[in-house]
Design an enzyme around this catalytic site. Structure first.
Site, mmCIF file in Angstrom:
data_model
loop_
_atom_site.group_PDB
_atom_site.id
_atom_site.type_symbol
_atom_site.label_atom_id
_atom_site.label_comp_id
_atom_site.label_asym_id
_atom_site.label_seq_id
_atom_site.Cartn_x
_atom_site.Cartn_y
_atom_site.Cartn_z
ATOM 1 C CG ASP A 1 0.616 -7.388 7.959
ATOM 2 O OD1 ASP A 1 -0.072 -6.709 8.719
ATOM 3 O OD2 ASP A 1 1.589 -6.918 7.323
ATOM 4 C CG MET B 1 -1.910 -1.178 1.185
ATOM 5 S SD MET B 1 -3.438 -0.874 2.081
ATOM 6 C CE MET B 1 -2.829 -0.671 3.740
ATOM 7 N N GLY B 2 2.159 1.075 -0.303
ATOM 8 C CA GLY B 2 3.043 2.238 -0.437
ATOM 9 C C GLY B 2 3.527 2.781 0.899
ATOM 10 C CG HIS C 1 6.945 -1.927 2.076
ATOM 11 N ND1 HIS C 1 6.792 -0.752 2.782
ATOM 12 C CD2 HIS C 1 5.742 -2.527 2.109
ATOM 13 C CE1 HIS C 1 5.535 -0.650 3.199
ATOM 14 N NE2 HIS C 1 4.874 -1.712 2.814
ATOM 15 C CD GLN D 1 -1.888 -9.142 4.305
ATOM 16 O OE1 GLN D 1 -2.723 -8.259 4.375
ATOM 17 N NE2 GLN D 1 -0.613 -8.892 4.052
ATOM 18 C CB SER E 1 2.879 2.536 6.014
ATOM 19 O OG SER E 1 3.462 1.628 5.116
ATOM 20 N N GLY F 1 4.758 -10.342 4.213
ATOM 21 C CA GLY F 1 5.481 -10.188 5.474
ATOM 22 C C GLY F 1 4.806 -10.974 6.592
ATOM 23 C CG LEU G 1 7.357 1.601 -0.939
ATOM 24 C CD1 LEU G 1 8.155 1.410 -2.227
ATOM 25 C CD2 LEU G 1 6.494 0.379 -0.666
HETATM 26 P P1 AMP Z 1 1.488 -2.903 3.465
HETATM 27 O O1 AMP Z 1 2.049 -1.899 2.523
HETATM 28 O O2 AMP Z 1 1.516 -2.466 4.899
HETATM 29 O O3 AMP Z 1 0.135 -3.426 3.028
HETATM 30 O O4 AMP Z 1 2.456 -4.155 3.421
HETATM 31 C C1 AMP Z 1 2.812 -4.778 2.222
HETATM 32 C C2 AMP Z 1 3.562 -6.030 2.531
HETATM 33 O O5 AMP Z 1 4.714 -5.727 3.308
HETATM 34 C C3 AMP Z 1 2.739 -7.049 3.376
HETATM 35 O O6 AMP Z 1 3.027 -8.341 2.916
HETATM 36 C C4 AMP Z 1 3.270 -6.818 4.758
HETATM 37 O O7 AMP Z 1 3.141 -7.955 5.599
HETATM 38 C C5 AMP Z 1 4.733 -6.524 4.472
HETATM 39 N N1 AMP Z 1 5.346 -5.786 5.584
HETATM 40 C C6 AMP Z 1 4.893 -4.646 6.165
HETATM 41 N N2 AMP Z 1 5.694 -4.299 7.204
HETATM 42 C C7 AMP Z 1 6.667 -5.225 7.261
HETATM 43 C C8 AMP Z 1 7.800 -5.431 8.111
HETATM 44 N N3 AMP Z 1 8.103 -4.606 9.109
HETATM 45 N N4 AMP Z 1 8.594 -6.508 7.881
HETATM 46 C C9 AMP Z 1 8.309 -7.380 6.866
HETATM 47 N N5 AMP Z 1 7.252 -7.234 6.035
HETATM 48 C C10 AMP Z 1 6.458 -6.188 6.226
#
Ligand code: AMP
Length: 276
Positions: free
Chosen positions: A147, A30-31, A37, A150, A183, A144, A33
């Site tokens: 989550d 969802m950006g 990410h 998810q 984020s 990640g 970054l």
């Molecule tokens: P998001 O942009 O928050 O929807 O996350 C996109 C992807 O990045 C998802 O698969 C998240 O689980 C992963 N992600 C977000 N934060 C982290 C983190 N701190 N470490 C590893 N993966 C992450």
């Protein structure tokens, strides 16, 4: 780096990559970054040509949640991706979910943990991820472990629909103090962020207590909950589950997982830790 906003164009690029026998690694985001990410992207590079998507999906936010305020910084995100030498950034418009009449319904077992507090969340997540999978048709998709619920649900969806996609888990990337990168951490000022670090510290302490011999689920969680409440966290849940997220554990074993969600200064944090 090619920025693609059009669905037909994205489909064509993916098809052409496949025709030339390239493997596609897909990283949906969802950006806004951050290094979490980046870790997913770096892992993706090891497996194929990387396609990153940036889309803040309205269908996964509840009516009282932060869809409108969710941090967005497309310019800086593009720069990060260019510096990482990424070939393709898919940035679809909102009509990728608008007018959708067939949503993927999440399974009964997702109505726990996050599902209790965010009732339509996983329906929105599964639907957008399925749409993105249909457009991009990747060989690998990276998610990640922060989550965790998810990740489990996406894996199940891929199995249920016989998709030829390998779902790849990536460990949580943390700030120095242990706070999982997110984020939403952008909402914190420096002082609040320092206190937010206690969230993971408490989870880690619980995992250490298990290592020292405590196996009672109740004993392991009660003191952690108290400690977090004292530091100002409002806890949505803090539970120990088996790694498939099917049952809450009273008697904890190695391989089980502690999952928690809490709000601090109005910012919702989620995190988890495995018992070893
Ligand atoms: P998001 O942009 O928050 O929807 O996350 C996109 C992807 O990045 C998802 O698969 C998240 O689980 C992963 N992600 C977000 N934060 C982290 C983190 N701190 N470490 C590893 N993966 C992450």
């Amino acid at each position: 780096m090619k920025i693609i906003t059009n669905i037909a164009e994205m489909k064509k690029i993916s098809k052409d990559l496949k025709k030339s026998s390239r493997r596609i690694s897909f990283i949906p985001t969802m950006g806004k970054l951050h290094n979490g990410h980046v870790k997913l992207i770096e892992k993706g590079k090891e497996y194929g040509d990387v396609i990153v998507s940036i889309f803040v999906n309205p269908a996964q936010f509840g009516p009282d949640e932060d869809f409108n305020n969710y941090p967005r910084d497309f310019e800086n995100d593009s720069k990060i991706l260019k510096d990482l030498n990424i070939g393709y950034l898919f940035h679809p418009a909102a009509d990728i979910v608008k007018n959708t009449e067939t949503f993927l319904i999440d399974p009964e077992y997702s109505n726990r943990l996050e599902g209790v507090f965010r009732p339509a969340h996983f329906q929105g997540v599964l639907t957008i991820v399925m749409k993105l999978f249909c457009i991009i048709n990747p060989d690998f998709a990276f998610f990640g472990l922060k989550d965790y619920q998810q990740y489990i649900l996406i894996k199940k969806m891929v199995e249920d629909y016989f998709l030829d996609i390998e779902v790849m888990p990536v460990p949580t990337v943390r700030e120095k103090c242990g706070l999982a990168m997110s984020s939403r951490n952008a909402y914190f000022n420096e002082d609040d962020k320092k206190i937010a670090c206690n969230f993971y510290k408490s989870l880690k302490k619980t995992a250490d207590l298990f290592k020292a011999g405590e196996t009672s689920g109740e004993k392991l969680t009660v003191s952690t909950i108290k400690e977090l409440i004292k530091s100002g966290f409002k806890i949505d849940y803090l539970k120990i589950m088996d790694k498939g997220l099917n049952i809450e554990k009273q008697s904890v074993e190695a391989g089980d997982i502690l999952l928690a969600a809490a709000r601090f200064k109005g910012v919702r944090l989620i995190d988890n830790i495995f018992f070893e």
